[in-house]
Design a protein around this motif. Structure first.
Motif, PDB file in Angstrom:
ATOM      1  N   ARG A 152       0.827  -1.201   0.000  1.00 25.70           N
ATOM      2  CA  ARG A 152       0.000   0.000   0.000  1.00 25.70           C
ATOM      3  C   ARG A 152       0.867   1.259   0.000  1.00 25.70           C
ATOM      4  O   ARG A 152       2.044   1.203   0.350  1.00 25.70           O
ATOM      5  N   ALA A 153       0.267   2.370  -0.376  1.00 21.54           N
ATOM      6  CA  ALA A 153       0.986   3.639  -0.392  1.00 21.54           C
ATOM      7  C   ALA A 153       1.573   3.924   0.987  1.00 21.54           C
ATOM      8  O   ALA A 153       0.889   3.798   2.004  1.00 21.54           O
ATOM      9  N   GLY A 154       2.858   4.278   0.997  1.00 23.48           N
ATOM     10  CA  GLY A 154       3.534   4.576   2.242  1.00 23.48           C
ATOM     11  C   GLY A 154       4.242   3.401   2.878  1.00 23.48           C
ATOM     12  O   GLY A 154       5.017   3.587   3.825  1.00 23.48           O
ATOM     13  N   ALA A 172       6.301  -2.041  -9.985  1.00 24.83           N
ATOM     14  CA  ALA A 172       4.999  -2.250  -9.351  1.00 24.83           C
ATOM     15  C   ALA A 172       4.944  -1.597  -7.969  1.00 24.83           C
ATOM     16  O   ALA A 172       3.923  -1.021  -7.586  1.00 24.83           O
ATOM     17  N   ALA A 173       6.048  -1.701  -7.212  1.00 26.64           N
ATOM     18  CA  ALA A 173       6.068  -1.085  -5.886  1.00 26.64           C
ATOM     19  C   ALA A 173       5.971   0.435  -5.986  1.00 26.64           C
ATOM     20  O   ALA A 173       5.280   1.086  -5.188  1.00 26.64           O
ATOM     21  N   ALA A 174       6.657   1.019  -6.978  1.00 27.69           N
ATOM     22  CA  ALA A 174       6.564   2.464  -7.191  1.00 27.69           C
ATOM     23  C   ALA A 174       5.142   2.865  -7.568  1.00 27.69           C
ATOM     24  O   ALA A 174       4.622   3.882  -7.082  1.00 27.69           O
ATOM     25  N   LEU A 181      11.648   3.126  -1.135  1.00 27.91           N
ATOM     26  CA  LEU A 181      11.735   1.966  -2.019  1.00 27.91           C
ATOM     27  C   LEU A 181      13.207   1.760  -2.354  1.00 27.91           C
ATOM     28  O   LEU A 181      13.787   2.514  -3.135  1.00 27.91           O
ATOM     29  N   ILE A 182      13.806   0.747  -1.736  1.00 27.90           N
ATOM     30  CA  ILE A 182      15.245   0.515  -1.830  1.00 27.90           C
ATOM     31  C   ILE A 182      15.522  -0.641  -2.778  1.00 27.90           C
ATOM     32  O   ILE A 182      14.921  -1.715  -2.656  1.00 27.90           O
ATOM     33  N   ASP A 221       8.940  -2.766   5.829  1.00 26.78           N
ATOM     34  CA  ASP A 221       7.659  -3.484   5.878  1.00 26.78           C
ATOM     35  C   ASP A 221       7.679  -4.715   4.990  1.00 26.78           C
ATOM     36  O   ASP A 221       7.179  -5.778   5.376  1.00 26.78           O
ATOM     37  N   TRP A 222       8.247  -4.563   3.784  1.00 32.08           N
ATOM     38  CA  TRP A 222       8.240  -5.646   2.798  1.00 32.08           C
ATOM     39  C   TRP A 222       9.631  -5.814   2.200  1.00 32.08           C
ATOM     40  O   TRP A 222      10.218  -4.842   1.725  1.00 32.08           O
TER      41      TRP A 222
END
Length: 347
Positions: A152-154, A172-174, A181-182, A221-222
């Protein structure tokens, strides 16, 4: 066959990490144009543009009905044998000897015989080089983010491994609004591409600890592992924080085993999720990705490193093994040597 991408899943058969019966015609990420259909095929027409799917589905089993067609057991058995889903093979070499199918597709050829359930009909205006990348790289990366994880956003995300699937995961993450986002990879050019695709940070595996200490000292988080390495999977798990989840996307050697601190799974509510084919539903997700690409939200074209001829397949696989290429696209029409011949009709 109009275009086929060179993927690590193809290379894994060559180097023995994925054990398959040989000889086998490789290639599973592909797009093509229908040249003919069998008598039992009623909803596909000659001239239709299609994306090939490397796990055929039945639409009736408990996995298909629950939205997890990649887990269809009969498909797993057929793919392991190198058969089409309805049994047997349709490929032979010039001496008449049987050639096995790779994941029901065998896209490294000028033509292929596939099951109806191994393809998705697409908008004929979509270029072949875009369409081919939707069958594996984008389907897997997009699905891992959207369906397996539900980013989700954030949400904070780290992606380990920036090949075709890893870069698709970044895209997709962006698009999902992940931040930070690393993107992690030993190749500088891949880190730079990931930043261009929406990553906020890029670093080498050796530099990740310092970066996390500065940006996300409590962990992410992910964490997406898109390499197929036990060591990288453990590093991905270590990067997550309390309540975080590690998504395993890469395919390790069948003999590989991994261990984690058992207490952390419960006491810190951390989890490990498997994501095969991105937990996706190709008949739904491929048209959806095409719409997002047409709207400018999924820059699929940025994944393409180069185009090569069928004659150059060996050098292409060497480049893939060297780690520099993101996605090389094979153009089967540009060929000067004959490939495997086909027999039989489409199922």
């Amino acid at each position: 066959m109009d275009a086929a991408g060179l993927c690590h899943s193809d290379l894994s058969v060559v180097d023995g990490n994925r054990l398959r019966p040989l000889p086998m015609a490789l290639g599973h990420e592909a797009a093509g144009t229908v040249a003919g259909t069998g008598t039992s095929v009623y909803d596909v027409q000659v001239g239709d543009r299609v994306v090939l799917v490397y796990v055929p589905s039945c639409g009736f089993c408990k996995f298909c009905n629950s939205g997890r067609p990649a887990l269809y057991p009969a498909a797993a058995r057929a793919n392991g044998r190198g058969d089409l889903i309805r049994g047997g093979t349709r490929l032979h070499d010039t001496a008449g000897a049987e050639v096995r199918h790779h994941l029901g597709v065998s896209g490294f050829a000028t033509h292929a015989v596939v099951d109806r359930n191994s393809l998705v009909i697409i908008d004929p205006e979509v270029p072949a080089d875009i369409a081919a990348l939707l069958g594996c790289a984008m389907l897997t990366g997009f699905g891992a983010v959207t369906h397996t994880a539900g980013v989700r956003a954030g949400d904070s995300v780290v992606v380990f491994g920036l090949g075709g699937v890893g870069q698709a995961t970044v895209i997709a993450a962006a698009a999902s609004g992940a931040y930070p986002l690393i993107a992690v990879d030993p190749v500088d050019s891949k880190q730079e591409l990931a930043r261009q695709l929406g990553g906020s940070h890029g670093c080498s595996p050796e530099g990740l600890s310092d970066l996390l200490a500065d940006v996300l000292p409590d962990g992410v988080d992910w964490a997406f592992e898109v390499v197929g390495s036990v060591g990288v999977l453990q590093a991905a798990y270590a990067a997550t924080g309390r309540g975080g989840a590690t998504v395993s996307v890469g395919l390790p050697h069948p003999s590989a085993h991994v261990s984690f601190p058992a207490l952390s799974i419960v006491a810190e509510n951390r989890s490990i999720l498997g994501s095969y084919m991105g937990s996706a539903q190709p008949q739904r997700d491929i048209p959806a990705m095409i719409q997002l690409w047409q709207a400018g939200r999924l820059p699929v074209e940025r994944l393409k490193s180069s185009e090569i001829r069928l004659d150059d397949i060996n050098s292409g696989l060497d480049a893939l093994a060297d780690g520099g290429a993101v996605r090389q696209l094979l153009r089967p029409g540009a060929v000067t040597q004959p490939g495997p011949t086909m027999s039989g009709t489409a199922s």
